[in-house]
Design a protein around this motif. Sequence first.
Motif, PDB file in Angstrom:
ATOM      1  N   ALA A 108       0.823  -1.211   0.000  1.00  0.00           N
ATOM      2  CA  ALA A 108       0.000   0.000   0.000  1.00  0.00           C
ATOM      3  C   ALA A 108       0.860   1.264   0.000  1.00  0.00           C
ATOM      4  O   ALA A 108       1.825   1.369   0.748  1.00  0.00           O
ATOM      5  N   GLY A 109       0.501   2.192  -0.866  1.00  0.00           N
ATOM      6  CA  GLY A 109       1.240   3.446  -0.962  1.00  0.00           C
ATOM      7  C   GLY A 109       1.314   3.932  -2.398  1.00  0.00           C
ATOM      8  O   GLY A 109       0.740   3.338  -3.312  1.00  0.00           O
ATOM      9  N   THR A 110       2.019   5.019  -2.596  1.00  0.00           N
ATOM     10  CA  THR A 110       2.109   5.676  -3.898  1.00  0.00           C
ATOM     11  C   THR A 110       3.346   5.200  -4.657  1.00  0.00           C
ATOM     12  O   THR A 110       4.430   5.107  -4.085  1.00  0.00           O
ATOM     13  N   VAL A 111       3.174   4.915  -5.936  1.00  0.00           N
ATOM     14  CA  VAL A 111       4.258   4.449  -6.799  1.00  0.00           C
ATOM     15  C   VAL A 111       4.494   5.469  -7.907  1.00  0.00           C
ATOM     16  O   VAL A 111       3.551   5.862  -8.608  1.00  0.00           O
ATOM     17  N   LEU A 112       5.726   5.898  -8.074  1.00  0.00           N
ATOM     18  CA  LEU A 112       6.129   6.895  -9.077  1.00  0.00           C
ATOM     19  C   LEU A 112       7.248   6.297  -9.928  1.00  0.00           C
ATOM     20  O   LEU A 112       8.175   5.680  -9.392  1.00  0.00           O
ATOM     21  N   ILE A 113       7.156   6.454 -11.238  1.00  0.00           N
ATOM     22  CA  ILE A 113       8.215   5.961 -12.129  1.00  0.00           C
ATOM     23  C   ILE A 113       9.349   6.981 -12.111  1.00  0.00           C
ATOM     24  O   ILE A 113       9.312   7.997 -12.797  1.00  0.00           O
ATOM     25  N   TRP A 114      10.369   6.687 -11.313  1.00  0.00           N
ATOM     26  CA  TRP A 114      11.453   7.646 -11.099  1.00  0.00           C
ATOM     27  C   TRP A 114      12.448   7.658 -12.263  1.00  0.00           C
ATOM     28  O   TRP A 114      12.959   8.703 -12.650  1.00  0.00           O
ATOM     29  N   ASP A 115      12.734   6.499 -12.830  1.00  0.00           N
ATOM     30  CA  ASP A 115      13.608   6.422 -14.006  1.00  0.00           C
ATOM     31  C   ASP A 115      13.299   5.142 -14.760  1.00  0.00           C
ATOM     32  O   ASP A 115      12.749   4.182 -14.197  1.00  0.00           O
ATOM     33  N   ARG A 116      13.650   5.116 -16.037  1.00  0.00           N
ATOM     34  CA  ARG A 116      13.401   3.937 -16.859  1.00  0.00           C
ATOM     35  C   ARG A 116      14.258   4.015 -18.105  1.00  0.00           C
ATOM     36  O   ARG A 116      14.799   5.073 -18.459  1.00  0.00           O
ATOM     37  N   SER A 193       5.231  11.028 -16.111  1.00  0.00           N
ATOM     38  CA  SER A 193       4.133  12.001 -16.063  1.00  0.00           C
ATOM     39  C   SER A 193       4.554  13.387 -15.618  1.00  0.00           C
ATOM     40  O   SER A 193       3.750  14.327 -15.714  1.00  0.00           O
ATOM     41  N   GLY A 194       5.771  13.529 -15.097  1.00  0.00           N
ATOM     42  CA  GLY A 194       6.208  14.820 -14.584  1.00  0.00           C
ATOM     43  C   GLY A 194       5.605  15.171 -13.231  1.00  0.00           C
ATOM     44  O   GLY A 194       5.798  16.281 -12.739  1.00  0.00           O
ATOM     45  N   ARG A 195       4.879  14.222 -12.618  1.00  0.00           N
ATOM     46  CA  ARG A 195       4.237  14.487 -11.336  1.00  0.00           C
ATOM     47  C   ARG A 195       5.155  14.124 -10.170  1.00  0.00           C
ATOM     48  O   ARG A 195       6.106  13.371 -10.329  1.00  0.00           O
ATOM     49  N   ASP A 196       4.819  14.651  -8.990  1.00  0.00           N
ATOM     50  CA  ASP A 196       5.509  14.225  -7.784  1.00  0.00           C
ATOM     51  C   ASP A 196       4.614  13.246  -7.028  1.00  0.00           C
ATOM     52  O   ASP A 196       3.479  12.948  -7.441  1.00  0.00           O
ATOM     53  N   LEU A 197       5.124  12.727  -5.905  1.00  0.00           N
ATOM     54  CA  LEU A 197       4.361  11.731  -5.146  1.00  0.00           C
ATOM     55  C   LEU A 197       3.016  12.284  -4.676  1.00  0.00           C
ATOM     56  O   LEU A 197       1.994  11.579  -4.708  1.00  0.00           O
ATOM     57  N   TYR A 198       3.007  13.545  -4.256  1.00  0.00           N
ATOM     58  CA  TYR A 198       1.775  14.141  -3.744  1.00  0.00           C
ATOM     59  C   TYR A 198       0.701  14.196  -4.842  1.00  0.00           C
ATOM     60  O   TYR A 198      -0.466  13.855  -4.606  1.00  0.00           O
ATOM     61  N   GLU A 199       1.091  14.615  -6.028  1.00  0.00           N
ATOM     62  CA  GLU A 199       0.123  14.723  -7.125  1.00  0.00           C
ATOM     63  C   GLU A 199      -0.421  13.356  -7.518  1.00  0.00           C
ATOM     64  O   GLU A 199      -1.610  13.205  -7.815  1.00  0.00           O
ATOM     65  N   ILE A 200       0.444  12.343  -7.535  1.00  0.00           N
ATOM     66  CA  ILE A 200      -0.007  10.987  -7.858  1.00  0.00           C
ATOM     67  C   ILE A 200      -0.953  10.487  -6.784  1.00  0.00           C
ATOM     68  O   ILE A 200      -1.986   9.865  -7.075  1.00  0.00           O
ATOM     69  N   ALA A 201      -0.624  10.752  -5.508  1.00  0.00           N
ATOM     70  CA  ALA A 201      -1.477  10.319  -4.406  1.00  0.00           C
ATOM     71  C   ALA A 201      -2.856  10.976  -4.487  1.00  0.00           C
ATOM     72  O   ALA A 201      -3.881  10.334  -4.229  1.00  0.00           O
TER      73      ALA A 201
END
Length: 212
Positions: A108-116, A193-201
């Motif tokens: 449980a929690g927020t997942v952000l694609i930091w690099d790929r 997406s250019g978003r941060d964790l807060y925006e994704i959450a």
Amino acid sequence: MVAGKTSDDKAGASLASYRSKRALSRTPDPEGAERPSDDVPIFVIQKHDASTLHYDFRIEADGVLKSWAVPKGPSTDPREKRLAIPTEDHPLDYAEFEGVIPEDEYGAGTVLIWDRGTYENMTEGDGGPKPIADAIEAGHVVVWLHGEKIGGGYALQRTGDGKDARWLLVKMDDDEADARRNPVSTEPLSVASGRDLYEIAEQGAEWEDDEA
């Protein structure tokens, strides 16, 4: 490979742990649908704000994403040795996942694609590169990353035995090394997406409301 066992069968068996830990009907996690692999293998680093904030380092091998949780995230300084905790294999389509895993669900929690990006296997074996799965089994993996934030050589090294065994993620001393950089702190946004964790959450909360 075991006679009569296809690569799809191997991938399916590898993902049994992933699927058993998740109620996929109640979460946005990818189910692991078949996805053809490209000729060049991929890697992804996902920032995961779960019970503790960490970075999931994943490299493609044998039709799945071999995965390690890196509490402090990757470094570009060869002097830094970052703890990397092995986790269950993930499906290839998890590399595209960015969102929120609901409370009370596994991870449980927020997942952000930091690099790929893609990677090259630089692990040496007898007469040429050692397959990634064999390198992981042997406890020493070297890859060359072609990412949007980080690149160059990285080594995953297992130290110790049994209960004392642990993995370390270390930047190789090459042209991509830079002890002055701290991309984990200075480049927090998603490359997808250019978003941060807060925006994704925030958007994940909207998804949960729609599903309710």
